[in-house]
Design an enzyme around this catalytic site. Structure first.
Site, PDB file in Angstrom:
ATOM      1  N   SER A 299      31.650  32.325  34.614  1.00 58.67           N
ATOM      2  CA  SER A 299      31.903  33.109  35.828  1.00 58.67           C
ATOM      3  C   SER A 299      30.568  33.727  36.223  1.00 58.67           C
ATOM      4  O   SER A 299      29.630  33.778  35.395  1.00 58.67           O
ATOM      5  CB  SER A 299      32.914  34.219  35.502  1.00 58.67           C
ATOM      6  OG  SER A 299      32.895  35.226  36.486  1.00 58.67           O
TER       7      SER A 299
ATOM      8  N   TYR B 244      36.918  40.990  30.708  1.00 56.86           N
ATOM      9  CA  TYR B 244      36.656  39.682  31.322  1.00 56.86           C
ATOM     10  C   TYR B 244      35.155  39.374  31.274  1.00 56.86           C
ATOM     11  O   TYR B 244      34.743  38.266  30.913  1.00 56.86           O
ATOM     12  CB  TYR B 244      37.164  39.705  32.764  1.00 56.86           C
ATOM     13  CG  TYR B 244      37.025  38.402  33.521  1.00 56.86           C
ATOM     14  CD1 TYR B 244      37.983  37.399  33.405  1.00 56.86           C
ATOM     15  CD2 TYR B 244      35.954  38.176  34.387  1.00 56.86           C
ATOM     16  CE1 TYR B 244      37.879  36.214  34.118  1.00 56.86           C
ATOM     17  CE2 TYR B 244      35.834  36.997  35.097  1.00 56.86           C
ATOM     18  CZ  TYR B 244      36.799  36.016  34.965  1.00 56.86           C
ATOM     19  OH  TYR B 244      36.678  34.828  35.671  1.00 56.86           O
TER      20      TYR B 244
HETATM   21  P1  NDP Z   1      44.387  30.147  37.803  1.00 61.36           P
HETATM   22  O1  NDP Z   1      45.116  31.387  37.468  1.00 61.36           O
HETATM   23  O2  NDP Z   1      44.818  29.334  38.971  1.00 61.36           O
HETATM   24  O3  NDP Z   1      44.295  29.181  36.547  1.00 61.36           O
HETATM   25  C1  NDP Z   1      44.273  29.637  35.225  1.00 61.36           C
HETATM   26  C2  NDP Z   1      44.779  28.503  34.367  1.00 61.36           C
HETATM   27  O4  NDP Z   1      44.669  28.851  32.996  1.00 61.36           O
HETATM   28  C3  NDP Z   1      46.226  28.177  34.649  1.00 61.36           C
HETATM   29  O5  NDP Z   1      46.330  26.782  34.837  1.00 61.36           O
HETATM   30  C4  NDP Z   1      46.967  28.628  33.392  1.00 61.36           C
HETATM   31  O6  NDP Z   1      48.070  27.754  33.143  1.00 61.36           O
HETATM   32  C5  NDP Z   1      45.868  28.466  32.348  1.00 61.36           C
HETATM   33  N1  NDP Z   1      46.061  29.305  31.177  1.00 61.36           N
HETATM   34  C6  NDP Z   1      46.061  30.656  31.106  1.00 61.36           C
HETATM   35  N2  NDP Z   1      46.304  31.068  29.846  1.00 61.36           N
HETATM   36  C7  NDP Z   1      46.455  29.944  29.101  1.00 61.36           C
HETATM   37  C8  NDP Z   1      46.741  29.708  27.740  1.00 61.36           C
HETATM   38  N3  NDP Z   1      46.896  30.711  26.870  1.00 61.36           N
HETATM   39  N4  NDP Z   1      46.848  28.428  27.309  1.00 61.36           N
HETATM   40  C9  NDP Z   1      46.688  27.401  28.181  1.00 61.36           C
HETATM   41  N5  NDP Z   1      46.401  27.569  29.485  1.00 61.36           N
HETATM   42  C10 NDP Z   1      46.312  28.835  29.938  1.00 61.36           C
HETATM   43  O7  NDP Z   1      42.880  30.633  37.990  1.00 61.36           O
HETATM   44  P2  NDP Z   1      41.523  29.859  38.352  1.00 61.36           P
HETATM   45  O8  NDP Z   1      41.775  28.444  38.649  1.00 61.36           O
HETATM   46  O9  NDP Z   1      40.844  30.714  39.324  1.00 61.36           O
HETATM   47  O10 NDP Z   1      40.728  30.023  36.965  1.00 61.36           O
HETATM   48  C11 NDP Z   1      40.266  28.948  36.180  1.00 61.36           C
HETATM   49  C12 NDP Z   1      39.034  29.400  35.411  1.00 61.36           C
HETATM   50  O11 NDP Z   1      37.986  29.699  36.342  1.00 61.36           O
HETATM   51  C13 NDP Z   1      39.250  30.664  34.585  1.00 61.36           C
HETATM   52  O12 NDP Z   1      38.565  30.540  33.357  1.00 61.36           O
HETATM   53  C14 NDP Z   1      38.602  31.744  35.447  1.00 61.36           C
HETATM   54  O13 NDP Z   1      38.168  32.843  34.677  1.00 61.36           O
HETATM   55  C15 NDP Z   1      37.445  30.965  36.037  1.00 61.36           C
HETATM   56  N6  NDP Z   1      36.859  31.571  37.216  1.00 61.36           N
HETATM   57  C16 NDP Z   1      37.595  31.735  38.370  1.00 61.36           C
HETATM   58  C17 NDP Z   1      37.005  32.296  39.487  1.00 61.36           C
HETATM   59  C18 NDP Z   1      37.730  32.478  40.783  1.00 61.36           C
HETATM   60  O14 NDP Z   1      37.172  33.096  41.709  1.00 61.36           O
HETATM   61  N7  NDP Z   1      38.940  31.963  40.936  1.00 61.36           N
HETATM   62  C19 NDP Z   1      35.610  32.752  39.466  1.00 61.36           C
HETATM   63  C20 NDP Z   1      34.939  32.534  38.209  1.00 61.36           C
HETATM   64  C21 NDP Z   1      35.554  31.972  37.133  1.00 61.36           C
HETATM   65  P3  NDP Z   1      49.457  28.290  32.512  1.00 61.36           P
HETATM   66  O15 NDP Z   1      49.797  29.569  33.197  1.00 61.36           O
HETATM   67  O16 NDP Z   1      50.421  27.168  32.755  1.00 61.36           O
HETATM   68  O17 NDP Z   1      49.195  28.468  31.051  1.00 61.36           O
END
Ligand code: NDP
Length: 251
Positions: free
Chosen positions: A141, A154
């Site tokens: 991030s 975070y």
């Molecule tokens: P989302 O909330 O759309 O996606 C998060 C994903 O992580 C979901 O698919 C969720 O699936 C999965 N997840 C969460 N906990 C678990 C777990 N314990 N086991 C398996 N899967 C898990 O968010 P984003 O797409 O935005 O985020 C994706 C990544 O990008 C993250 O690491 C986030 O920190 C990073 N990021 C995002 C930014 C943004 O602006 N959006 C900026 C910088 C970084 P499920 O609930 O089915 O488990």
């Protein structure tokens, strides 16, 4: 050498059932790879995998658990025969002043964003060695580099995943495994919808600070992920590359 061709390669994308993970999986599949998507939400995961076609599948996995990580790798090998690429994308976020976080909330954020990436990297390592090498892509991030008052756990997890990647890069370079991080800027996903709604002015301030003049979309990260998964990046390891429309270089 076909520099960006992933034909015959197999990827695991944690959190691949939506948001950034799904867009990255789409990019990898478009470049020729097969993809195993992983997450906890089965319905969302099956829908996502169906949308990607025959070279995609979904496995339920809570990647904070070592046994689930090992089982995910085993299921991927059973389904596709090998694994070459790991995208450590699963993540979660919570905004409040640091003094208000509970111990449980701290552990949930660190386990989801950082411990999971280490456990998955450990789980996949023997398969990458068997394949003669491979690629690990960690989703960090801008909080891997920058700090803010409202999301200290975070920020700790995202600094950690970048540094963990650098450590793995040094440890496994001799196995022909490259480990790099993508540092996304503000991207419109489920994760940021709540922040946008909760923080007055956030939507506008992101646009104002971003030289590109807009929020990012999940698909904005797919090209960099394909590059870091492909032979084109074989001499690149231990890096952390912002993909943020210029947000992090704005004075
Ligand atoms: P989302 O909330 O759309 O996606 C998060 C994903 O992580 C979901 O698919 C969720 O699936 C999965 N997840 C969460 N906990 C678990 C777990 N314990 N086991 C398996 N899967 C898990 O968010 P984003 O797409 O935005 O985020 C994706 C990544 O990008 C993250 O690491 C986030 O920190 C990073 N990021 C995002 C930014 C943004 O602006 N959006 C900026 C910088 C970084 P499920 O609930 O089915 O488990």
């Amino acid at each position: 050498m076909r520099m960006f061709d992933l034909t015959g390669k197999v990827a695991i994308v944690t959190g691949g059932n939506g948001g950034i993970g799904l867009a990255i999986a789409e990019g990898l599949v478009a470049a020729g790879a097969s993809a195993m998507l992983a997450g906890r939400n089965r319905d969302k995961g099956l829908r996502a995998a169906n949308g990607l076609g025959d070279r995609a599948a979904f496995e339920v996995a809570d990647v904070t658990r070592k046994a689930a990580c090992d089982a995910l790798v085993a299921a991927t090998v059973a389904r596709f025969g090998r694994v070459d690429i790991l995208v450590n994308n699963a993540g979660t976020s919570l905004r409040k002043p640091p003094q208000h976080f509970t111990e449980t909330e701290w552990h949930t954020i660190i386990d989801t964003n950082l411990t999971s990436a280490f456990l998955m990297s450990q789980a996949i390592y023997p398969e990458l060695v068997r394949a003669g090498g491979g690629k690990i892509i960690n989703i960090g991030s801008l909080n891997s580099l920058l700090a803010a008052p409202h999301n200290v756990p975070y920020t700790a997890s995202k600094g950690g995943i970048m540094q963990m990647g650098r450590g793995l890069a040094t440890a496994w370079a001799s196995d022909n495994i490259q480990v790099n991080s993508i540092l996304p800027g503000w991207i419109e996903t489920d994760m940021t919808v709540t922040a946008k709604a909760a923080v007055p002015g956030l939507a506008e301030s992101v646009v104002a600070r971003t030289p590109a003049g807009r929020w990012g979309q999940p698909r904005d990260l797919a090209g960099l992920a394909v590059f870091l998964a492909a032979p084109a990046s074989d001499w690149i390891t231990g890096t952390a590359i912002p993909a943020d429309g210029g947000y992090s270089i704005r004075a």
